[in-house]
Each structure stands twice: as structure tokens, then as C-alpha cells.
Scaffold this motif. Structure first.
Motif, short mmCIF file in Angstrom:
data_model
loop_
_atom_site.label_atom_id
_atom_site.label_comp_id
_atom_site.label_asym_id
_atom_site.label_seq_id
_atom_site.Cartn_x
_atom_site.Cartn_y
_atom_site.Cartn_z
N ALA A 119 0.80 -1.23 0.00
CA ALA A 119 0.00 0.00 0.00
C ALA A 119 0.83 1.27 0.00
O ALA A 119 0.30 2.35 -0.29
N THR A 120 2.12 1.21 0.32
CA THR A 120 2.92 2.43 0.37
C THR A 120 3.73 2.67 -0.90
O THR A 120 4.43 3.67 -1.01
N GLY A 121 3.65 1.75 -1.87
CA GLY A 121 4.28 1.99 -3.16
C GLY A 121 3.46 2.98 -3.98
O GLY A 121 2.36 3.37 -3.60
N ALA A 122 3.98 3.37 -5.14
CA ALA A 122 3.29 4.36 -5.96
C ALA A 122 1.90 3.90 -6.36
O ALA A 122 0.91 4.62 -6.20
N VAL A 123 1.79 2.67 -6.88
CA VAL A 123 0.48 2.16 -7.29
C VAL A 123 -0.38 1.88 -6.07
O VAL A 123 -1.59 2.15 -6.07
N VAL A 158 -8.96 -8.36 -2.59
CA VAL A 158 -7.55 -8.02 -2.42
C VAL A 158 -7.05 -7.37 -3.70
O VAL A 158 -7.35 -7.82 -4.81
N ILE A 159 -6.27 -6.30 -3.55
CA ILE A 159 -5.52 -5.72 -4.67
C ILE A 159 -4.05 -5.75 -4.26
O ILE A 159 -3.66 -5.12 -3.29
N ALA A 160 -3.26 -6.52 -5.01
CA ALA A 160 -1.86 -6.74 -4.67
C ALA A 160 -0.97 -5.91 -5.59
O ALA A 160 -0.92 -6.15 -6.81
N THR A 161 -0.27 -4.94 -5.03
CA THR A 161 0.62 -4.06 -5.79
C THR A 161 2.05 -4.25 -5.32
O THR A 161 2.76 -3.29 -5.03
N GLU A 206 11.72 -10.63 -5.00
CA GLU A 206 11.03 -9.46 -4.46
C GLU A 206 9.76 -9.09 -5.23
O GLU A 206 8.81 -8.57 -4.64
N ASP A 207 9.72 -9.36 -6.54
CA ASP A 207 8.60 -8.91 -7.37
C ASP A 207 7.64 -10.02 -7.78
O ASP A 207 6.51 -9.73 -8.19
N LEU A 208 8.08 -11.28 -7.70
CA LEU A 208 7.25 -12.38 -8.17
C LEU A 208 6.79 -13.30 -7.04
O LEU A 208 5.59 -13.48 -6.82
N LEU A 209 7.74 -13.88 -6.33
CA LEU A 209 7.39 -14.88 -5.32
C LEU A 209 6.47 -14.36 -4.22
O LEU A 209 5.59 -15.10 -3.76
N PRO A 210 6.60 -13.11 -3.76
CA PRO A 210 5.65 -12.64 -2.74
C PRO A 210 4.20 -12.70 -3.20
O PRO A 210 3.30 -12.88 -2.38
N HIS A 211 3.94 -12.56 -4.50
CA HIS A 211 2.58 -12.70 -5.00
C HIS A 211 2.07 -14.12 -4.77
O HIS A 211 0.91 -14.32 -4.40
N LEU A 212 2.93 -15.10 -5.00
CA LEU A 212 2.52 -16.49 -4.76
C LEU A 212 2.32 -16.74 -3.28
O LEU A 212 1.33 -17.38 -2.88
N THR A 222 -16.42 -9.94 -5.19
CA THR A 222 -15.19 -10.31 -4.50
C THR A 222 -14.20 -10.90 -5.49
O THR A 222 -14.58 -11.66 -6.37
N GLY A 223 -12.96 -10.57 -5.33
CA GLY A 223 -11.94 -11.13 -6.22
C GLY A 223 -10.56 -10.78 -5.71
O GLY A 223 -10.39 -10.21 -4.63
N TYR A 224 -9.59 -11.10 -6.55
CA TYR A 224 -8.19 -10.89 -6.20
C TYR A 224 -7.53 -10.29 -7.44
O TYR A 224 -7.46 -10.94 -8.49
N VAL A 225 -7.07 -9.05 -7.34
CA VAL A 225 -6.48 -8.35 -8.48
C VAL A 225 -5.00 -8.11 -8.21
O VAL A 225 -4.64 -7.51 -7.19
N LEU A 226 -4.16 -8.60 -9.11
CA LEU A 226 -2.73 -8.30 -9.06
C LEU A 226 -2.47 -7.16 -10.03
O LEU A 226 -3.13 -7.06 -11.08
N VAL A 227 -1.52 -6.29 -9.72
CA VAL A 227 -1.15 -5.20 -10.62
C VAL A 227 0.30 -5.41 -11.02
O VAL A 227 1.19 -5.52 -10.17
N GLY A 228 0.53 -5.50 -12.34
CA GLY A 228 1.87 -5.75 -12.85
C GLY A 228 2.41 -4.58 -13.64
O GLY A 228 1.66 -3.86 -14.30
N GLY A 229 3.72 -4.39 -13.60
CA GLY A 229 4.36 -3.28 -14.28
C GLY A 229 4.71 -3.58 -15.72
O GLY A 229 4.39 -4.65 -16.25
N PRO A 230 5.37 -2.64 -16.38
CA PRO A 230 5.68 -2.78 -17.81
C PRO A 230 6.77 -3.80 -18.07
O PRO A 230 7.52 -4.19 -17.17
N GLY A 231 6.85 -4.23 -19.34
CA GLY A 231 7.92 -5.12 -19.77
C GLY A 231 7.55 -6.58 -19.83
O GLY A 231 8.37 -7.40 -20.22
N GLY A 232 6.33 -6.94 -19.46
CA GLY A 232 5.95 -8.35 -19.44
C GLY A 232 5.71 -8.95 -20.79
O GLY A 232 5.85 -10.16 -20.97
N GLU A 233 5.36 -8.11 -21.77
CA GLU A 233 5.09 -8.62 -23.12
C GLU A 233 6.26 -8.37 -24.06
O GLU A 233 6.63 -9.22 -24.86
N TYR A 234 6.86 -7.19 -23.96
CA TYR A 234 8.03 -6.84 -24.76
C TYR A 234 9.11 -6.34 -23.82
O TYR A 234 8.82 -5.67 -22.82
N PRO A 235 10.38 -6.64 -24.10
CA PRO A 235 11.46 -6.24 -23.19
C PRO A 235 11.51 -4.74 -22.98
O PRO A 235 11.34 -3.95 -23.91
#
Length: 278
Positions: free
Chosen positions: A10-14, A79-82, A106-112, A129-142
Motif C-alpha cells: 500500500a505504500t508503493g506508488a500504485v 484483495v488488490i496486490a501491488t 522481491e517482485d514475483l514470489l511474494p505474489h505467490l 469479491t476477487g483478487y487483483v494483481l497489478v503488474g508493471g511494464p515489460g511483461g510482453e516486450y522487453p
């Protein structure tokens, strides 16, 4: 018991954007972060919000299990996981393998870790009710200069698809909201690009995903941020109202019919035909 929205990171930018969007739509929020000072600043920024904070890390399986124990007597509406960290720039080939390993840690395993222990706390077969993860750029193209982040973002996409499939069989909706760019926030306004979305706008989109499943068809596992129009705070309130009243409400209730009709109209309107200010 009042149902709370759980915001991880909750204290990150998103995360701050999600909390701001939820506060604007008067939703009770339970904000979690390892940054105690950041949580105090969050409370000071939203003094009139229904905001509860918990200082807790999510670096390991044990951390996630301990957090679940602290939350087991609370009623959650979703839940919204940022979860994510800031990483230094550099070519993947020029950096030691430890950089990539640390990024995944730090960016992947904590989500699991979080999903494994928080899924059991959420209601099943509930449209709101649901669970929303928020992911940053670069996942589709480097993302040039951030290859380690791109690899983690791509892995998060697949993790979301797997969780979407596995949790969906048990009646829980899991989705990933992906961003093509960084977000604009109070911390980077001096150098942020104009086309980057505002953090609070991303928060509103995440809330809308959480509040209501699509009117037709199954909810997609991965939702690109740019593929749908932005929502105003009032539209998020409508989605929240519909979700809160769908469980056990009579289909003949005029307020619920009106809310559903408005949501269907929002979902079917193309971005080009909207007049919402950006």
C-alpha cells in the motif's frame, strides 16, 4: 461486520493510488506494507478515510502465513496486490545473476506467498469479491535497460494465468491488471512522462475489476490497462454499489437493475466515444 478491501504494497506508488481511489469512493481499506513510516504518511494523507494499516512484510512463506493469521477474523471484500520494488537500471548481460534472482524474490514470489495464504480468507462465488494483481511494464516486450524487470513481469503474467485457472475452479476470480508504462505519482512528477497514467487512475481501474465481473463471458486472466476506458470515482461507486447488493438481492430491485444497466453501458462503450476527462 464491515467488509474491507485489502491492499498489499500500500505504500508503493500504485498502492498509494489504490488507497486514494478507494478512499474517494468511501470504501473501507486495510492497507498492508512493511514500510511503517509510509503507512503513517498514508493515514495522514487520508485522515477522513475508513483506513486501517498493518505493518507486515511479505518476503517469505512464513510472512504470508503470519499475515493470514492476523487477518483471519476480518471480513474481506477483496484483495488488490501491488507488490514490487524499485530496481536499478542495467543490461541483463552486464549484471550478475543475483540481480535477476533478487528481482524474482522481491517482485514475483511474494505474489505467490500472498495468494496461497489469502485465498482461503475470501468468499467464493461472489460477484463483488476477487483478487487483483497489478503488474508493471515489460511483461510482453522487453523494457530496455530493465531486462530483469521484464522477466519478472512476464513470469507474473503466467503466474496470474495459473492462479486464475486454479482459483476459478473454486469460485474465486483472479485477474492481473498490466501496465505498459510506469505510473505518475507524487514521487516522480518532476521527470514523469505525460502519457504515463496517474497512480489513482490505475487504482480506480483495479477497483472496477474487483467490484464487478464482465456482464458477458468469463473474466479474462490478464487485462491490459490501456484496453479499457478509465473510470471516474462515481463510476467506481456504482460498481461497488452493484457488487455489494448483488449477493442475495432480488432481481426485481429497481436500484440494482439500474446499477447493472449502467455497468453494462460502461463496459460496452468504446474508449473513443467517452467524454471522461483524462
Amino acid at each position: 461486520m464491515t467488509r474491507q478491501l485489502l491492499v498489499l504494497g500500500a505504500t508503493g506508488a500504485v498502492g498509494r493510488g489504490v488507497v486514494a481511489a478507494a478512499a474517494a469512493s468511501r470504501r473501507p481499506v486495510l492497507a498492508v506494507s512493511a514500510d511503517g513510516a509510509g503507512l503513517r504518511a498514508l493515514r495522514a494523507r487520508h485522515p477522513d478515510a475508513d483506513l486501517t494499516t498493518i505493518a507486515a512484510p511479505l518476503r517469505s512463506e512464513a510472512d504470508a502465513a503470519a499475515l493470514a493469521v492476523r487477518l483471519r477474523d476480518r471480513a474481506l471484500c477483496g484483495v488488490i496486490a501491488t507488490i514490487g520494488t524499485e530496481a536499478a537500471r542495467g543490461r541483463l548481460l552486464d549484471q550478475p545473476a543475483e540481480v535477476l534472482r533478487r528481482t524474482l524474490d522481491e517482485d514475483l514470489l511474494p505474489h505467490l506467498f500472498a495468494a496461497r495464504h489469502l485465498f482461503p480468507l475470501l468468499p467464493r462465488h461472489d460477484r463483488g469479491t476477487g483478487y487483483v494483481l497489478v503488474g508493471g511494464p515489460g511483461g510482453e516486450y522487453p523494457w530496455a535497460g530493465y531486462g530483469h524487470r521484464s522477466i519478472a513481469a512476464a513470469a507474473l503474467r503466467m503466474l496470474a494465468r495459473v492462479l486464475h485457472d486454479e482459483a476459478g475452479r473454486a469460485g474465486l476470480r483472479v485477474q492481473l491488471l498490466t501496465l505498459d508504462t510506469p505510473v505518475r505519482s507524487d514521487g516522480n512528477h518532476a521527470h514523469a512522462c505525460a502519457e504515463w497514467p496517474l497512480a489513482e487512475a490505475v487504482g480506480r481501474r483495479a477497483l472496477a475489476l474487483l467490484a464487478c465481473a464482465p456482464a458477458r463471458g468469463a473474466a479474462p486472466a490478464v487485462v491490459p490497462y490501456a484496453s479499457a476506458p478509465d473510470l471516474t470515482s462515481s463510476e467506481v461507486e456504482v460498481a461497488t454499489f452493484a457488487a455489494a447488493h448483488a449477493e442475495g438481492a432480488a432481481d426485481t430491485a429497481p436500484e440494482l437493475r439500474d446499477a447493472r444497466a449502467l455497468l453494462d453501458a460502461i463496459a460496452s462503450t468504446s474508449p473513443d466515444s467517452r467524454t471522461t476527462p483524462r
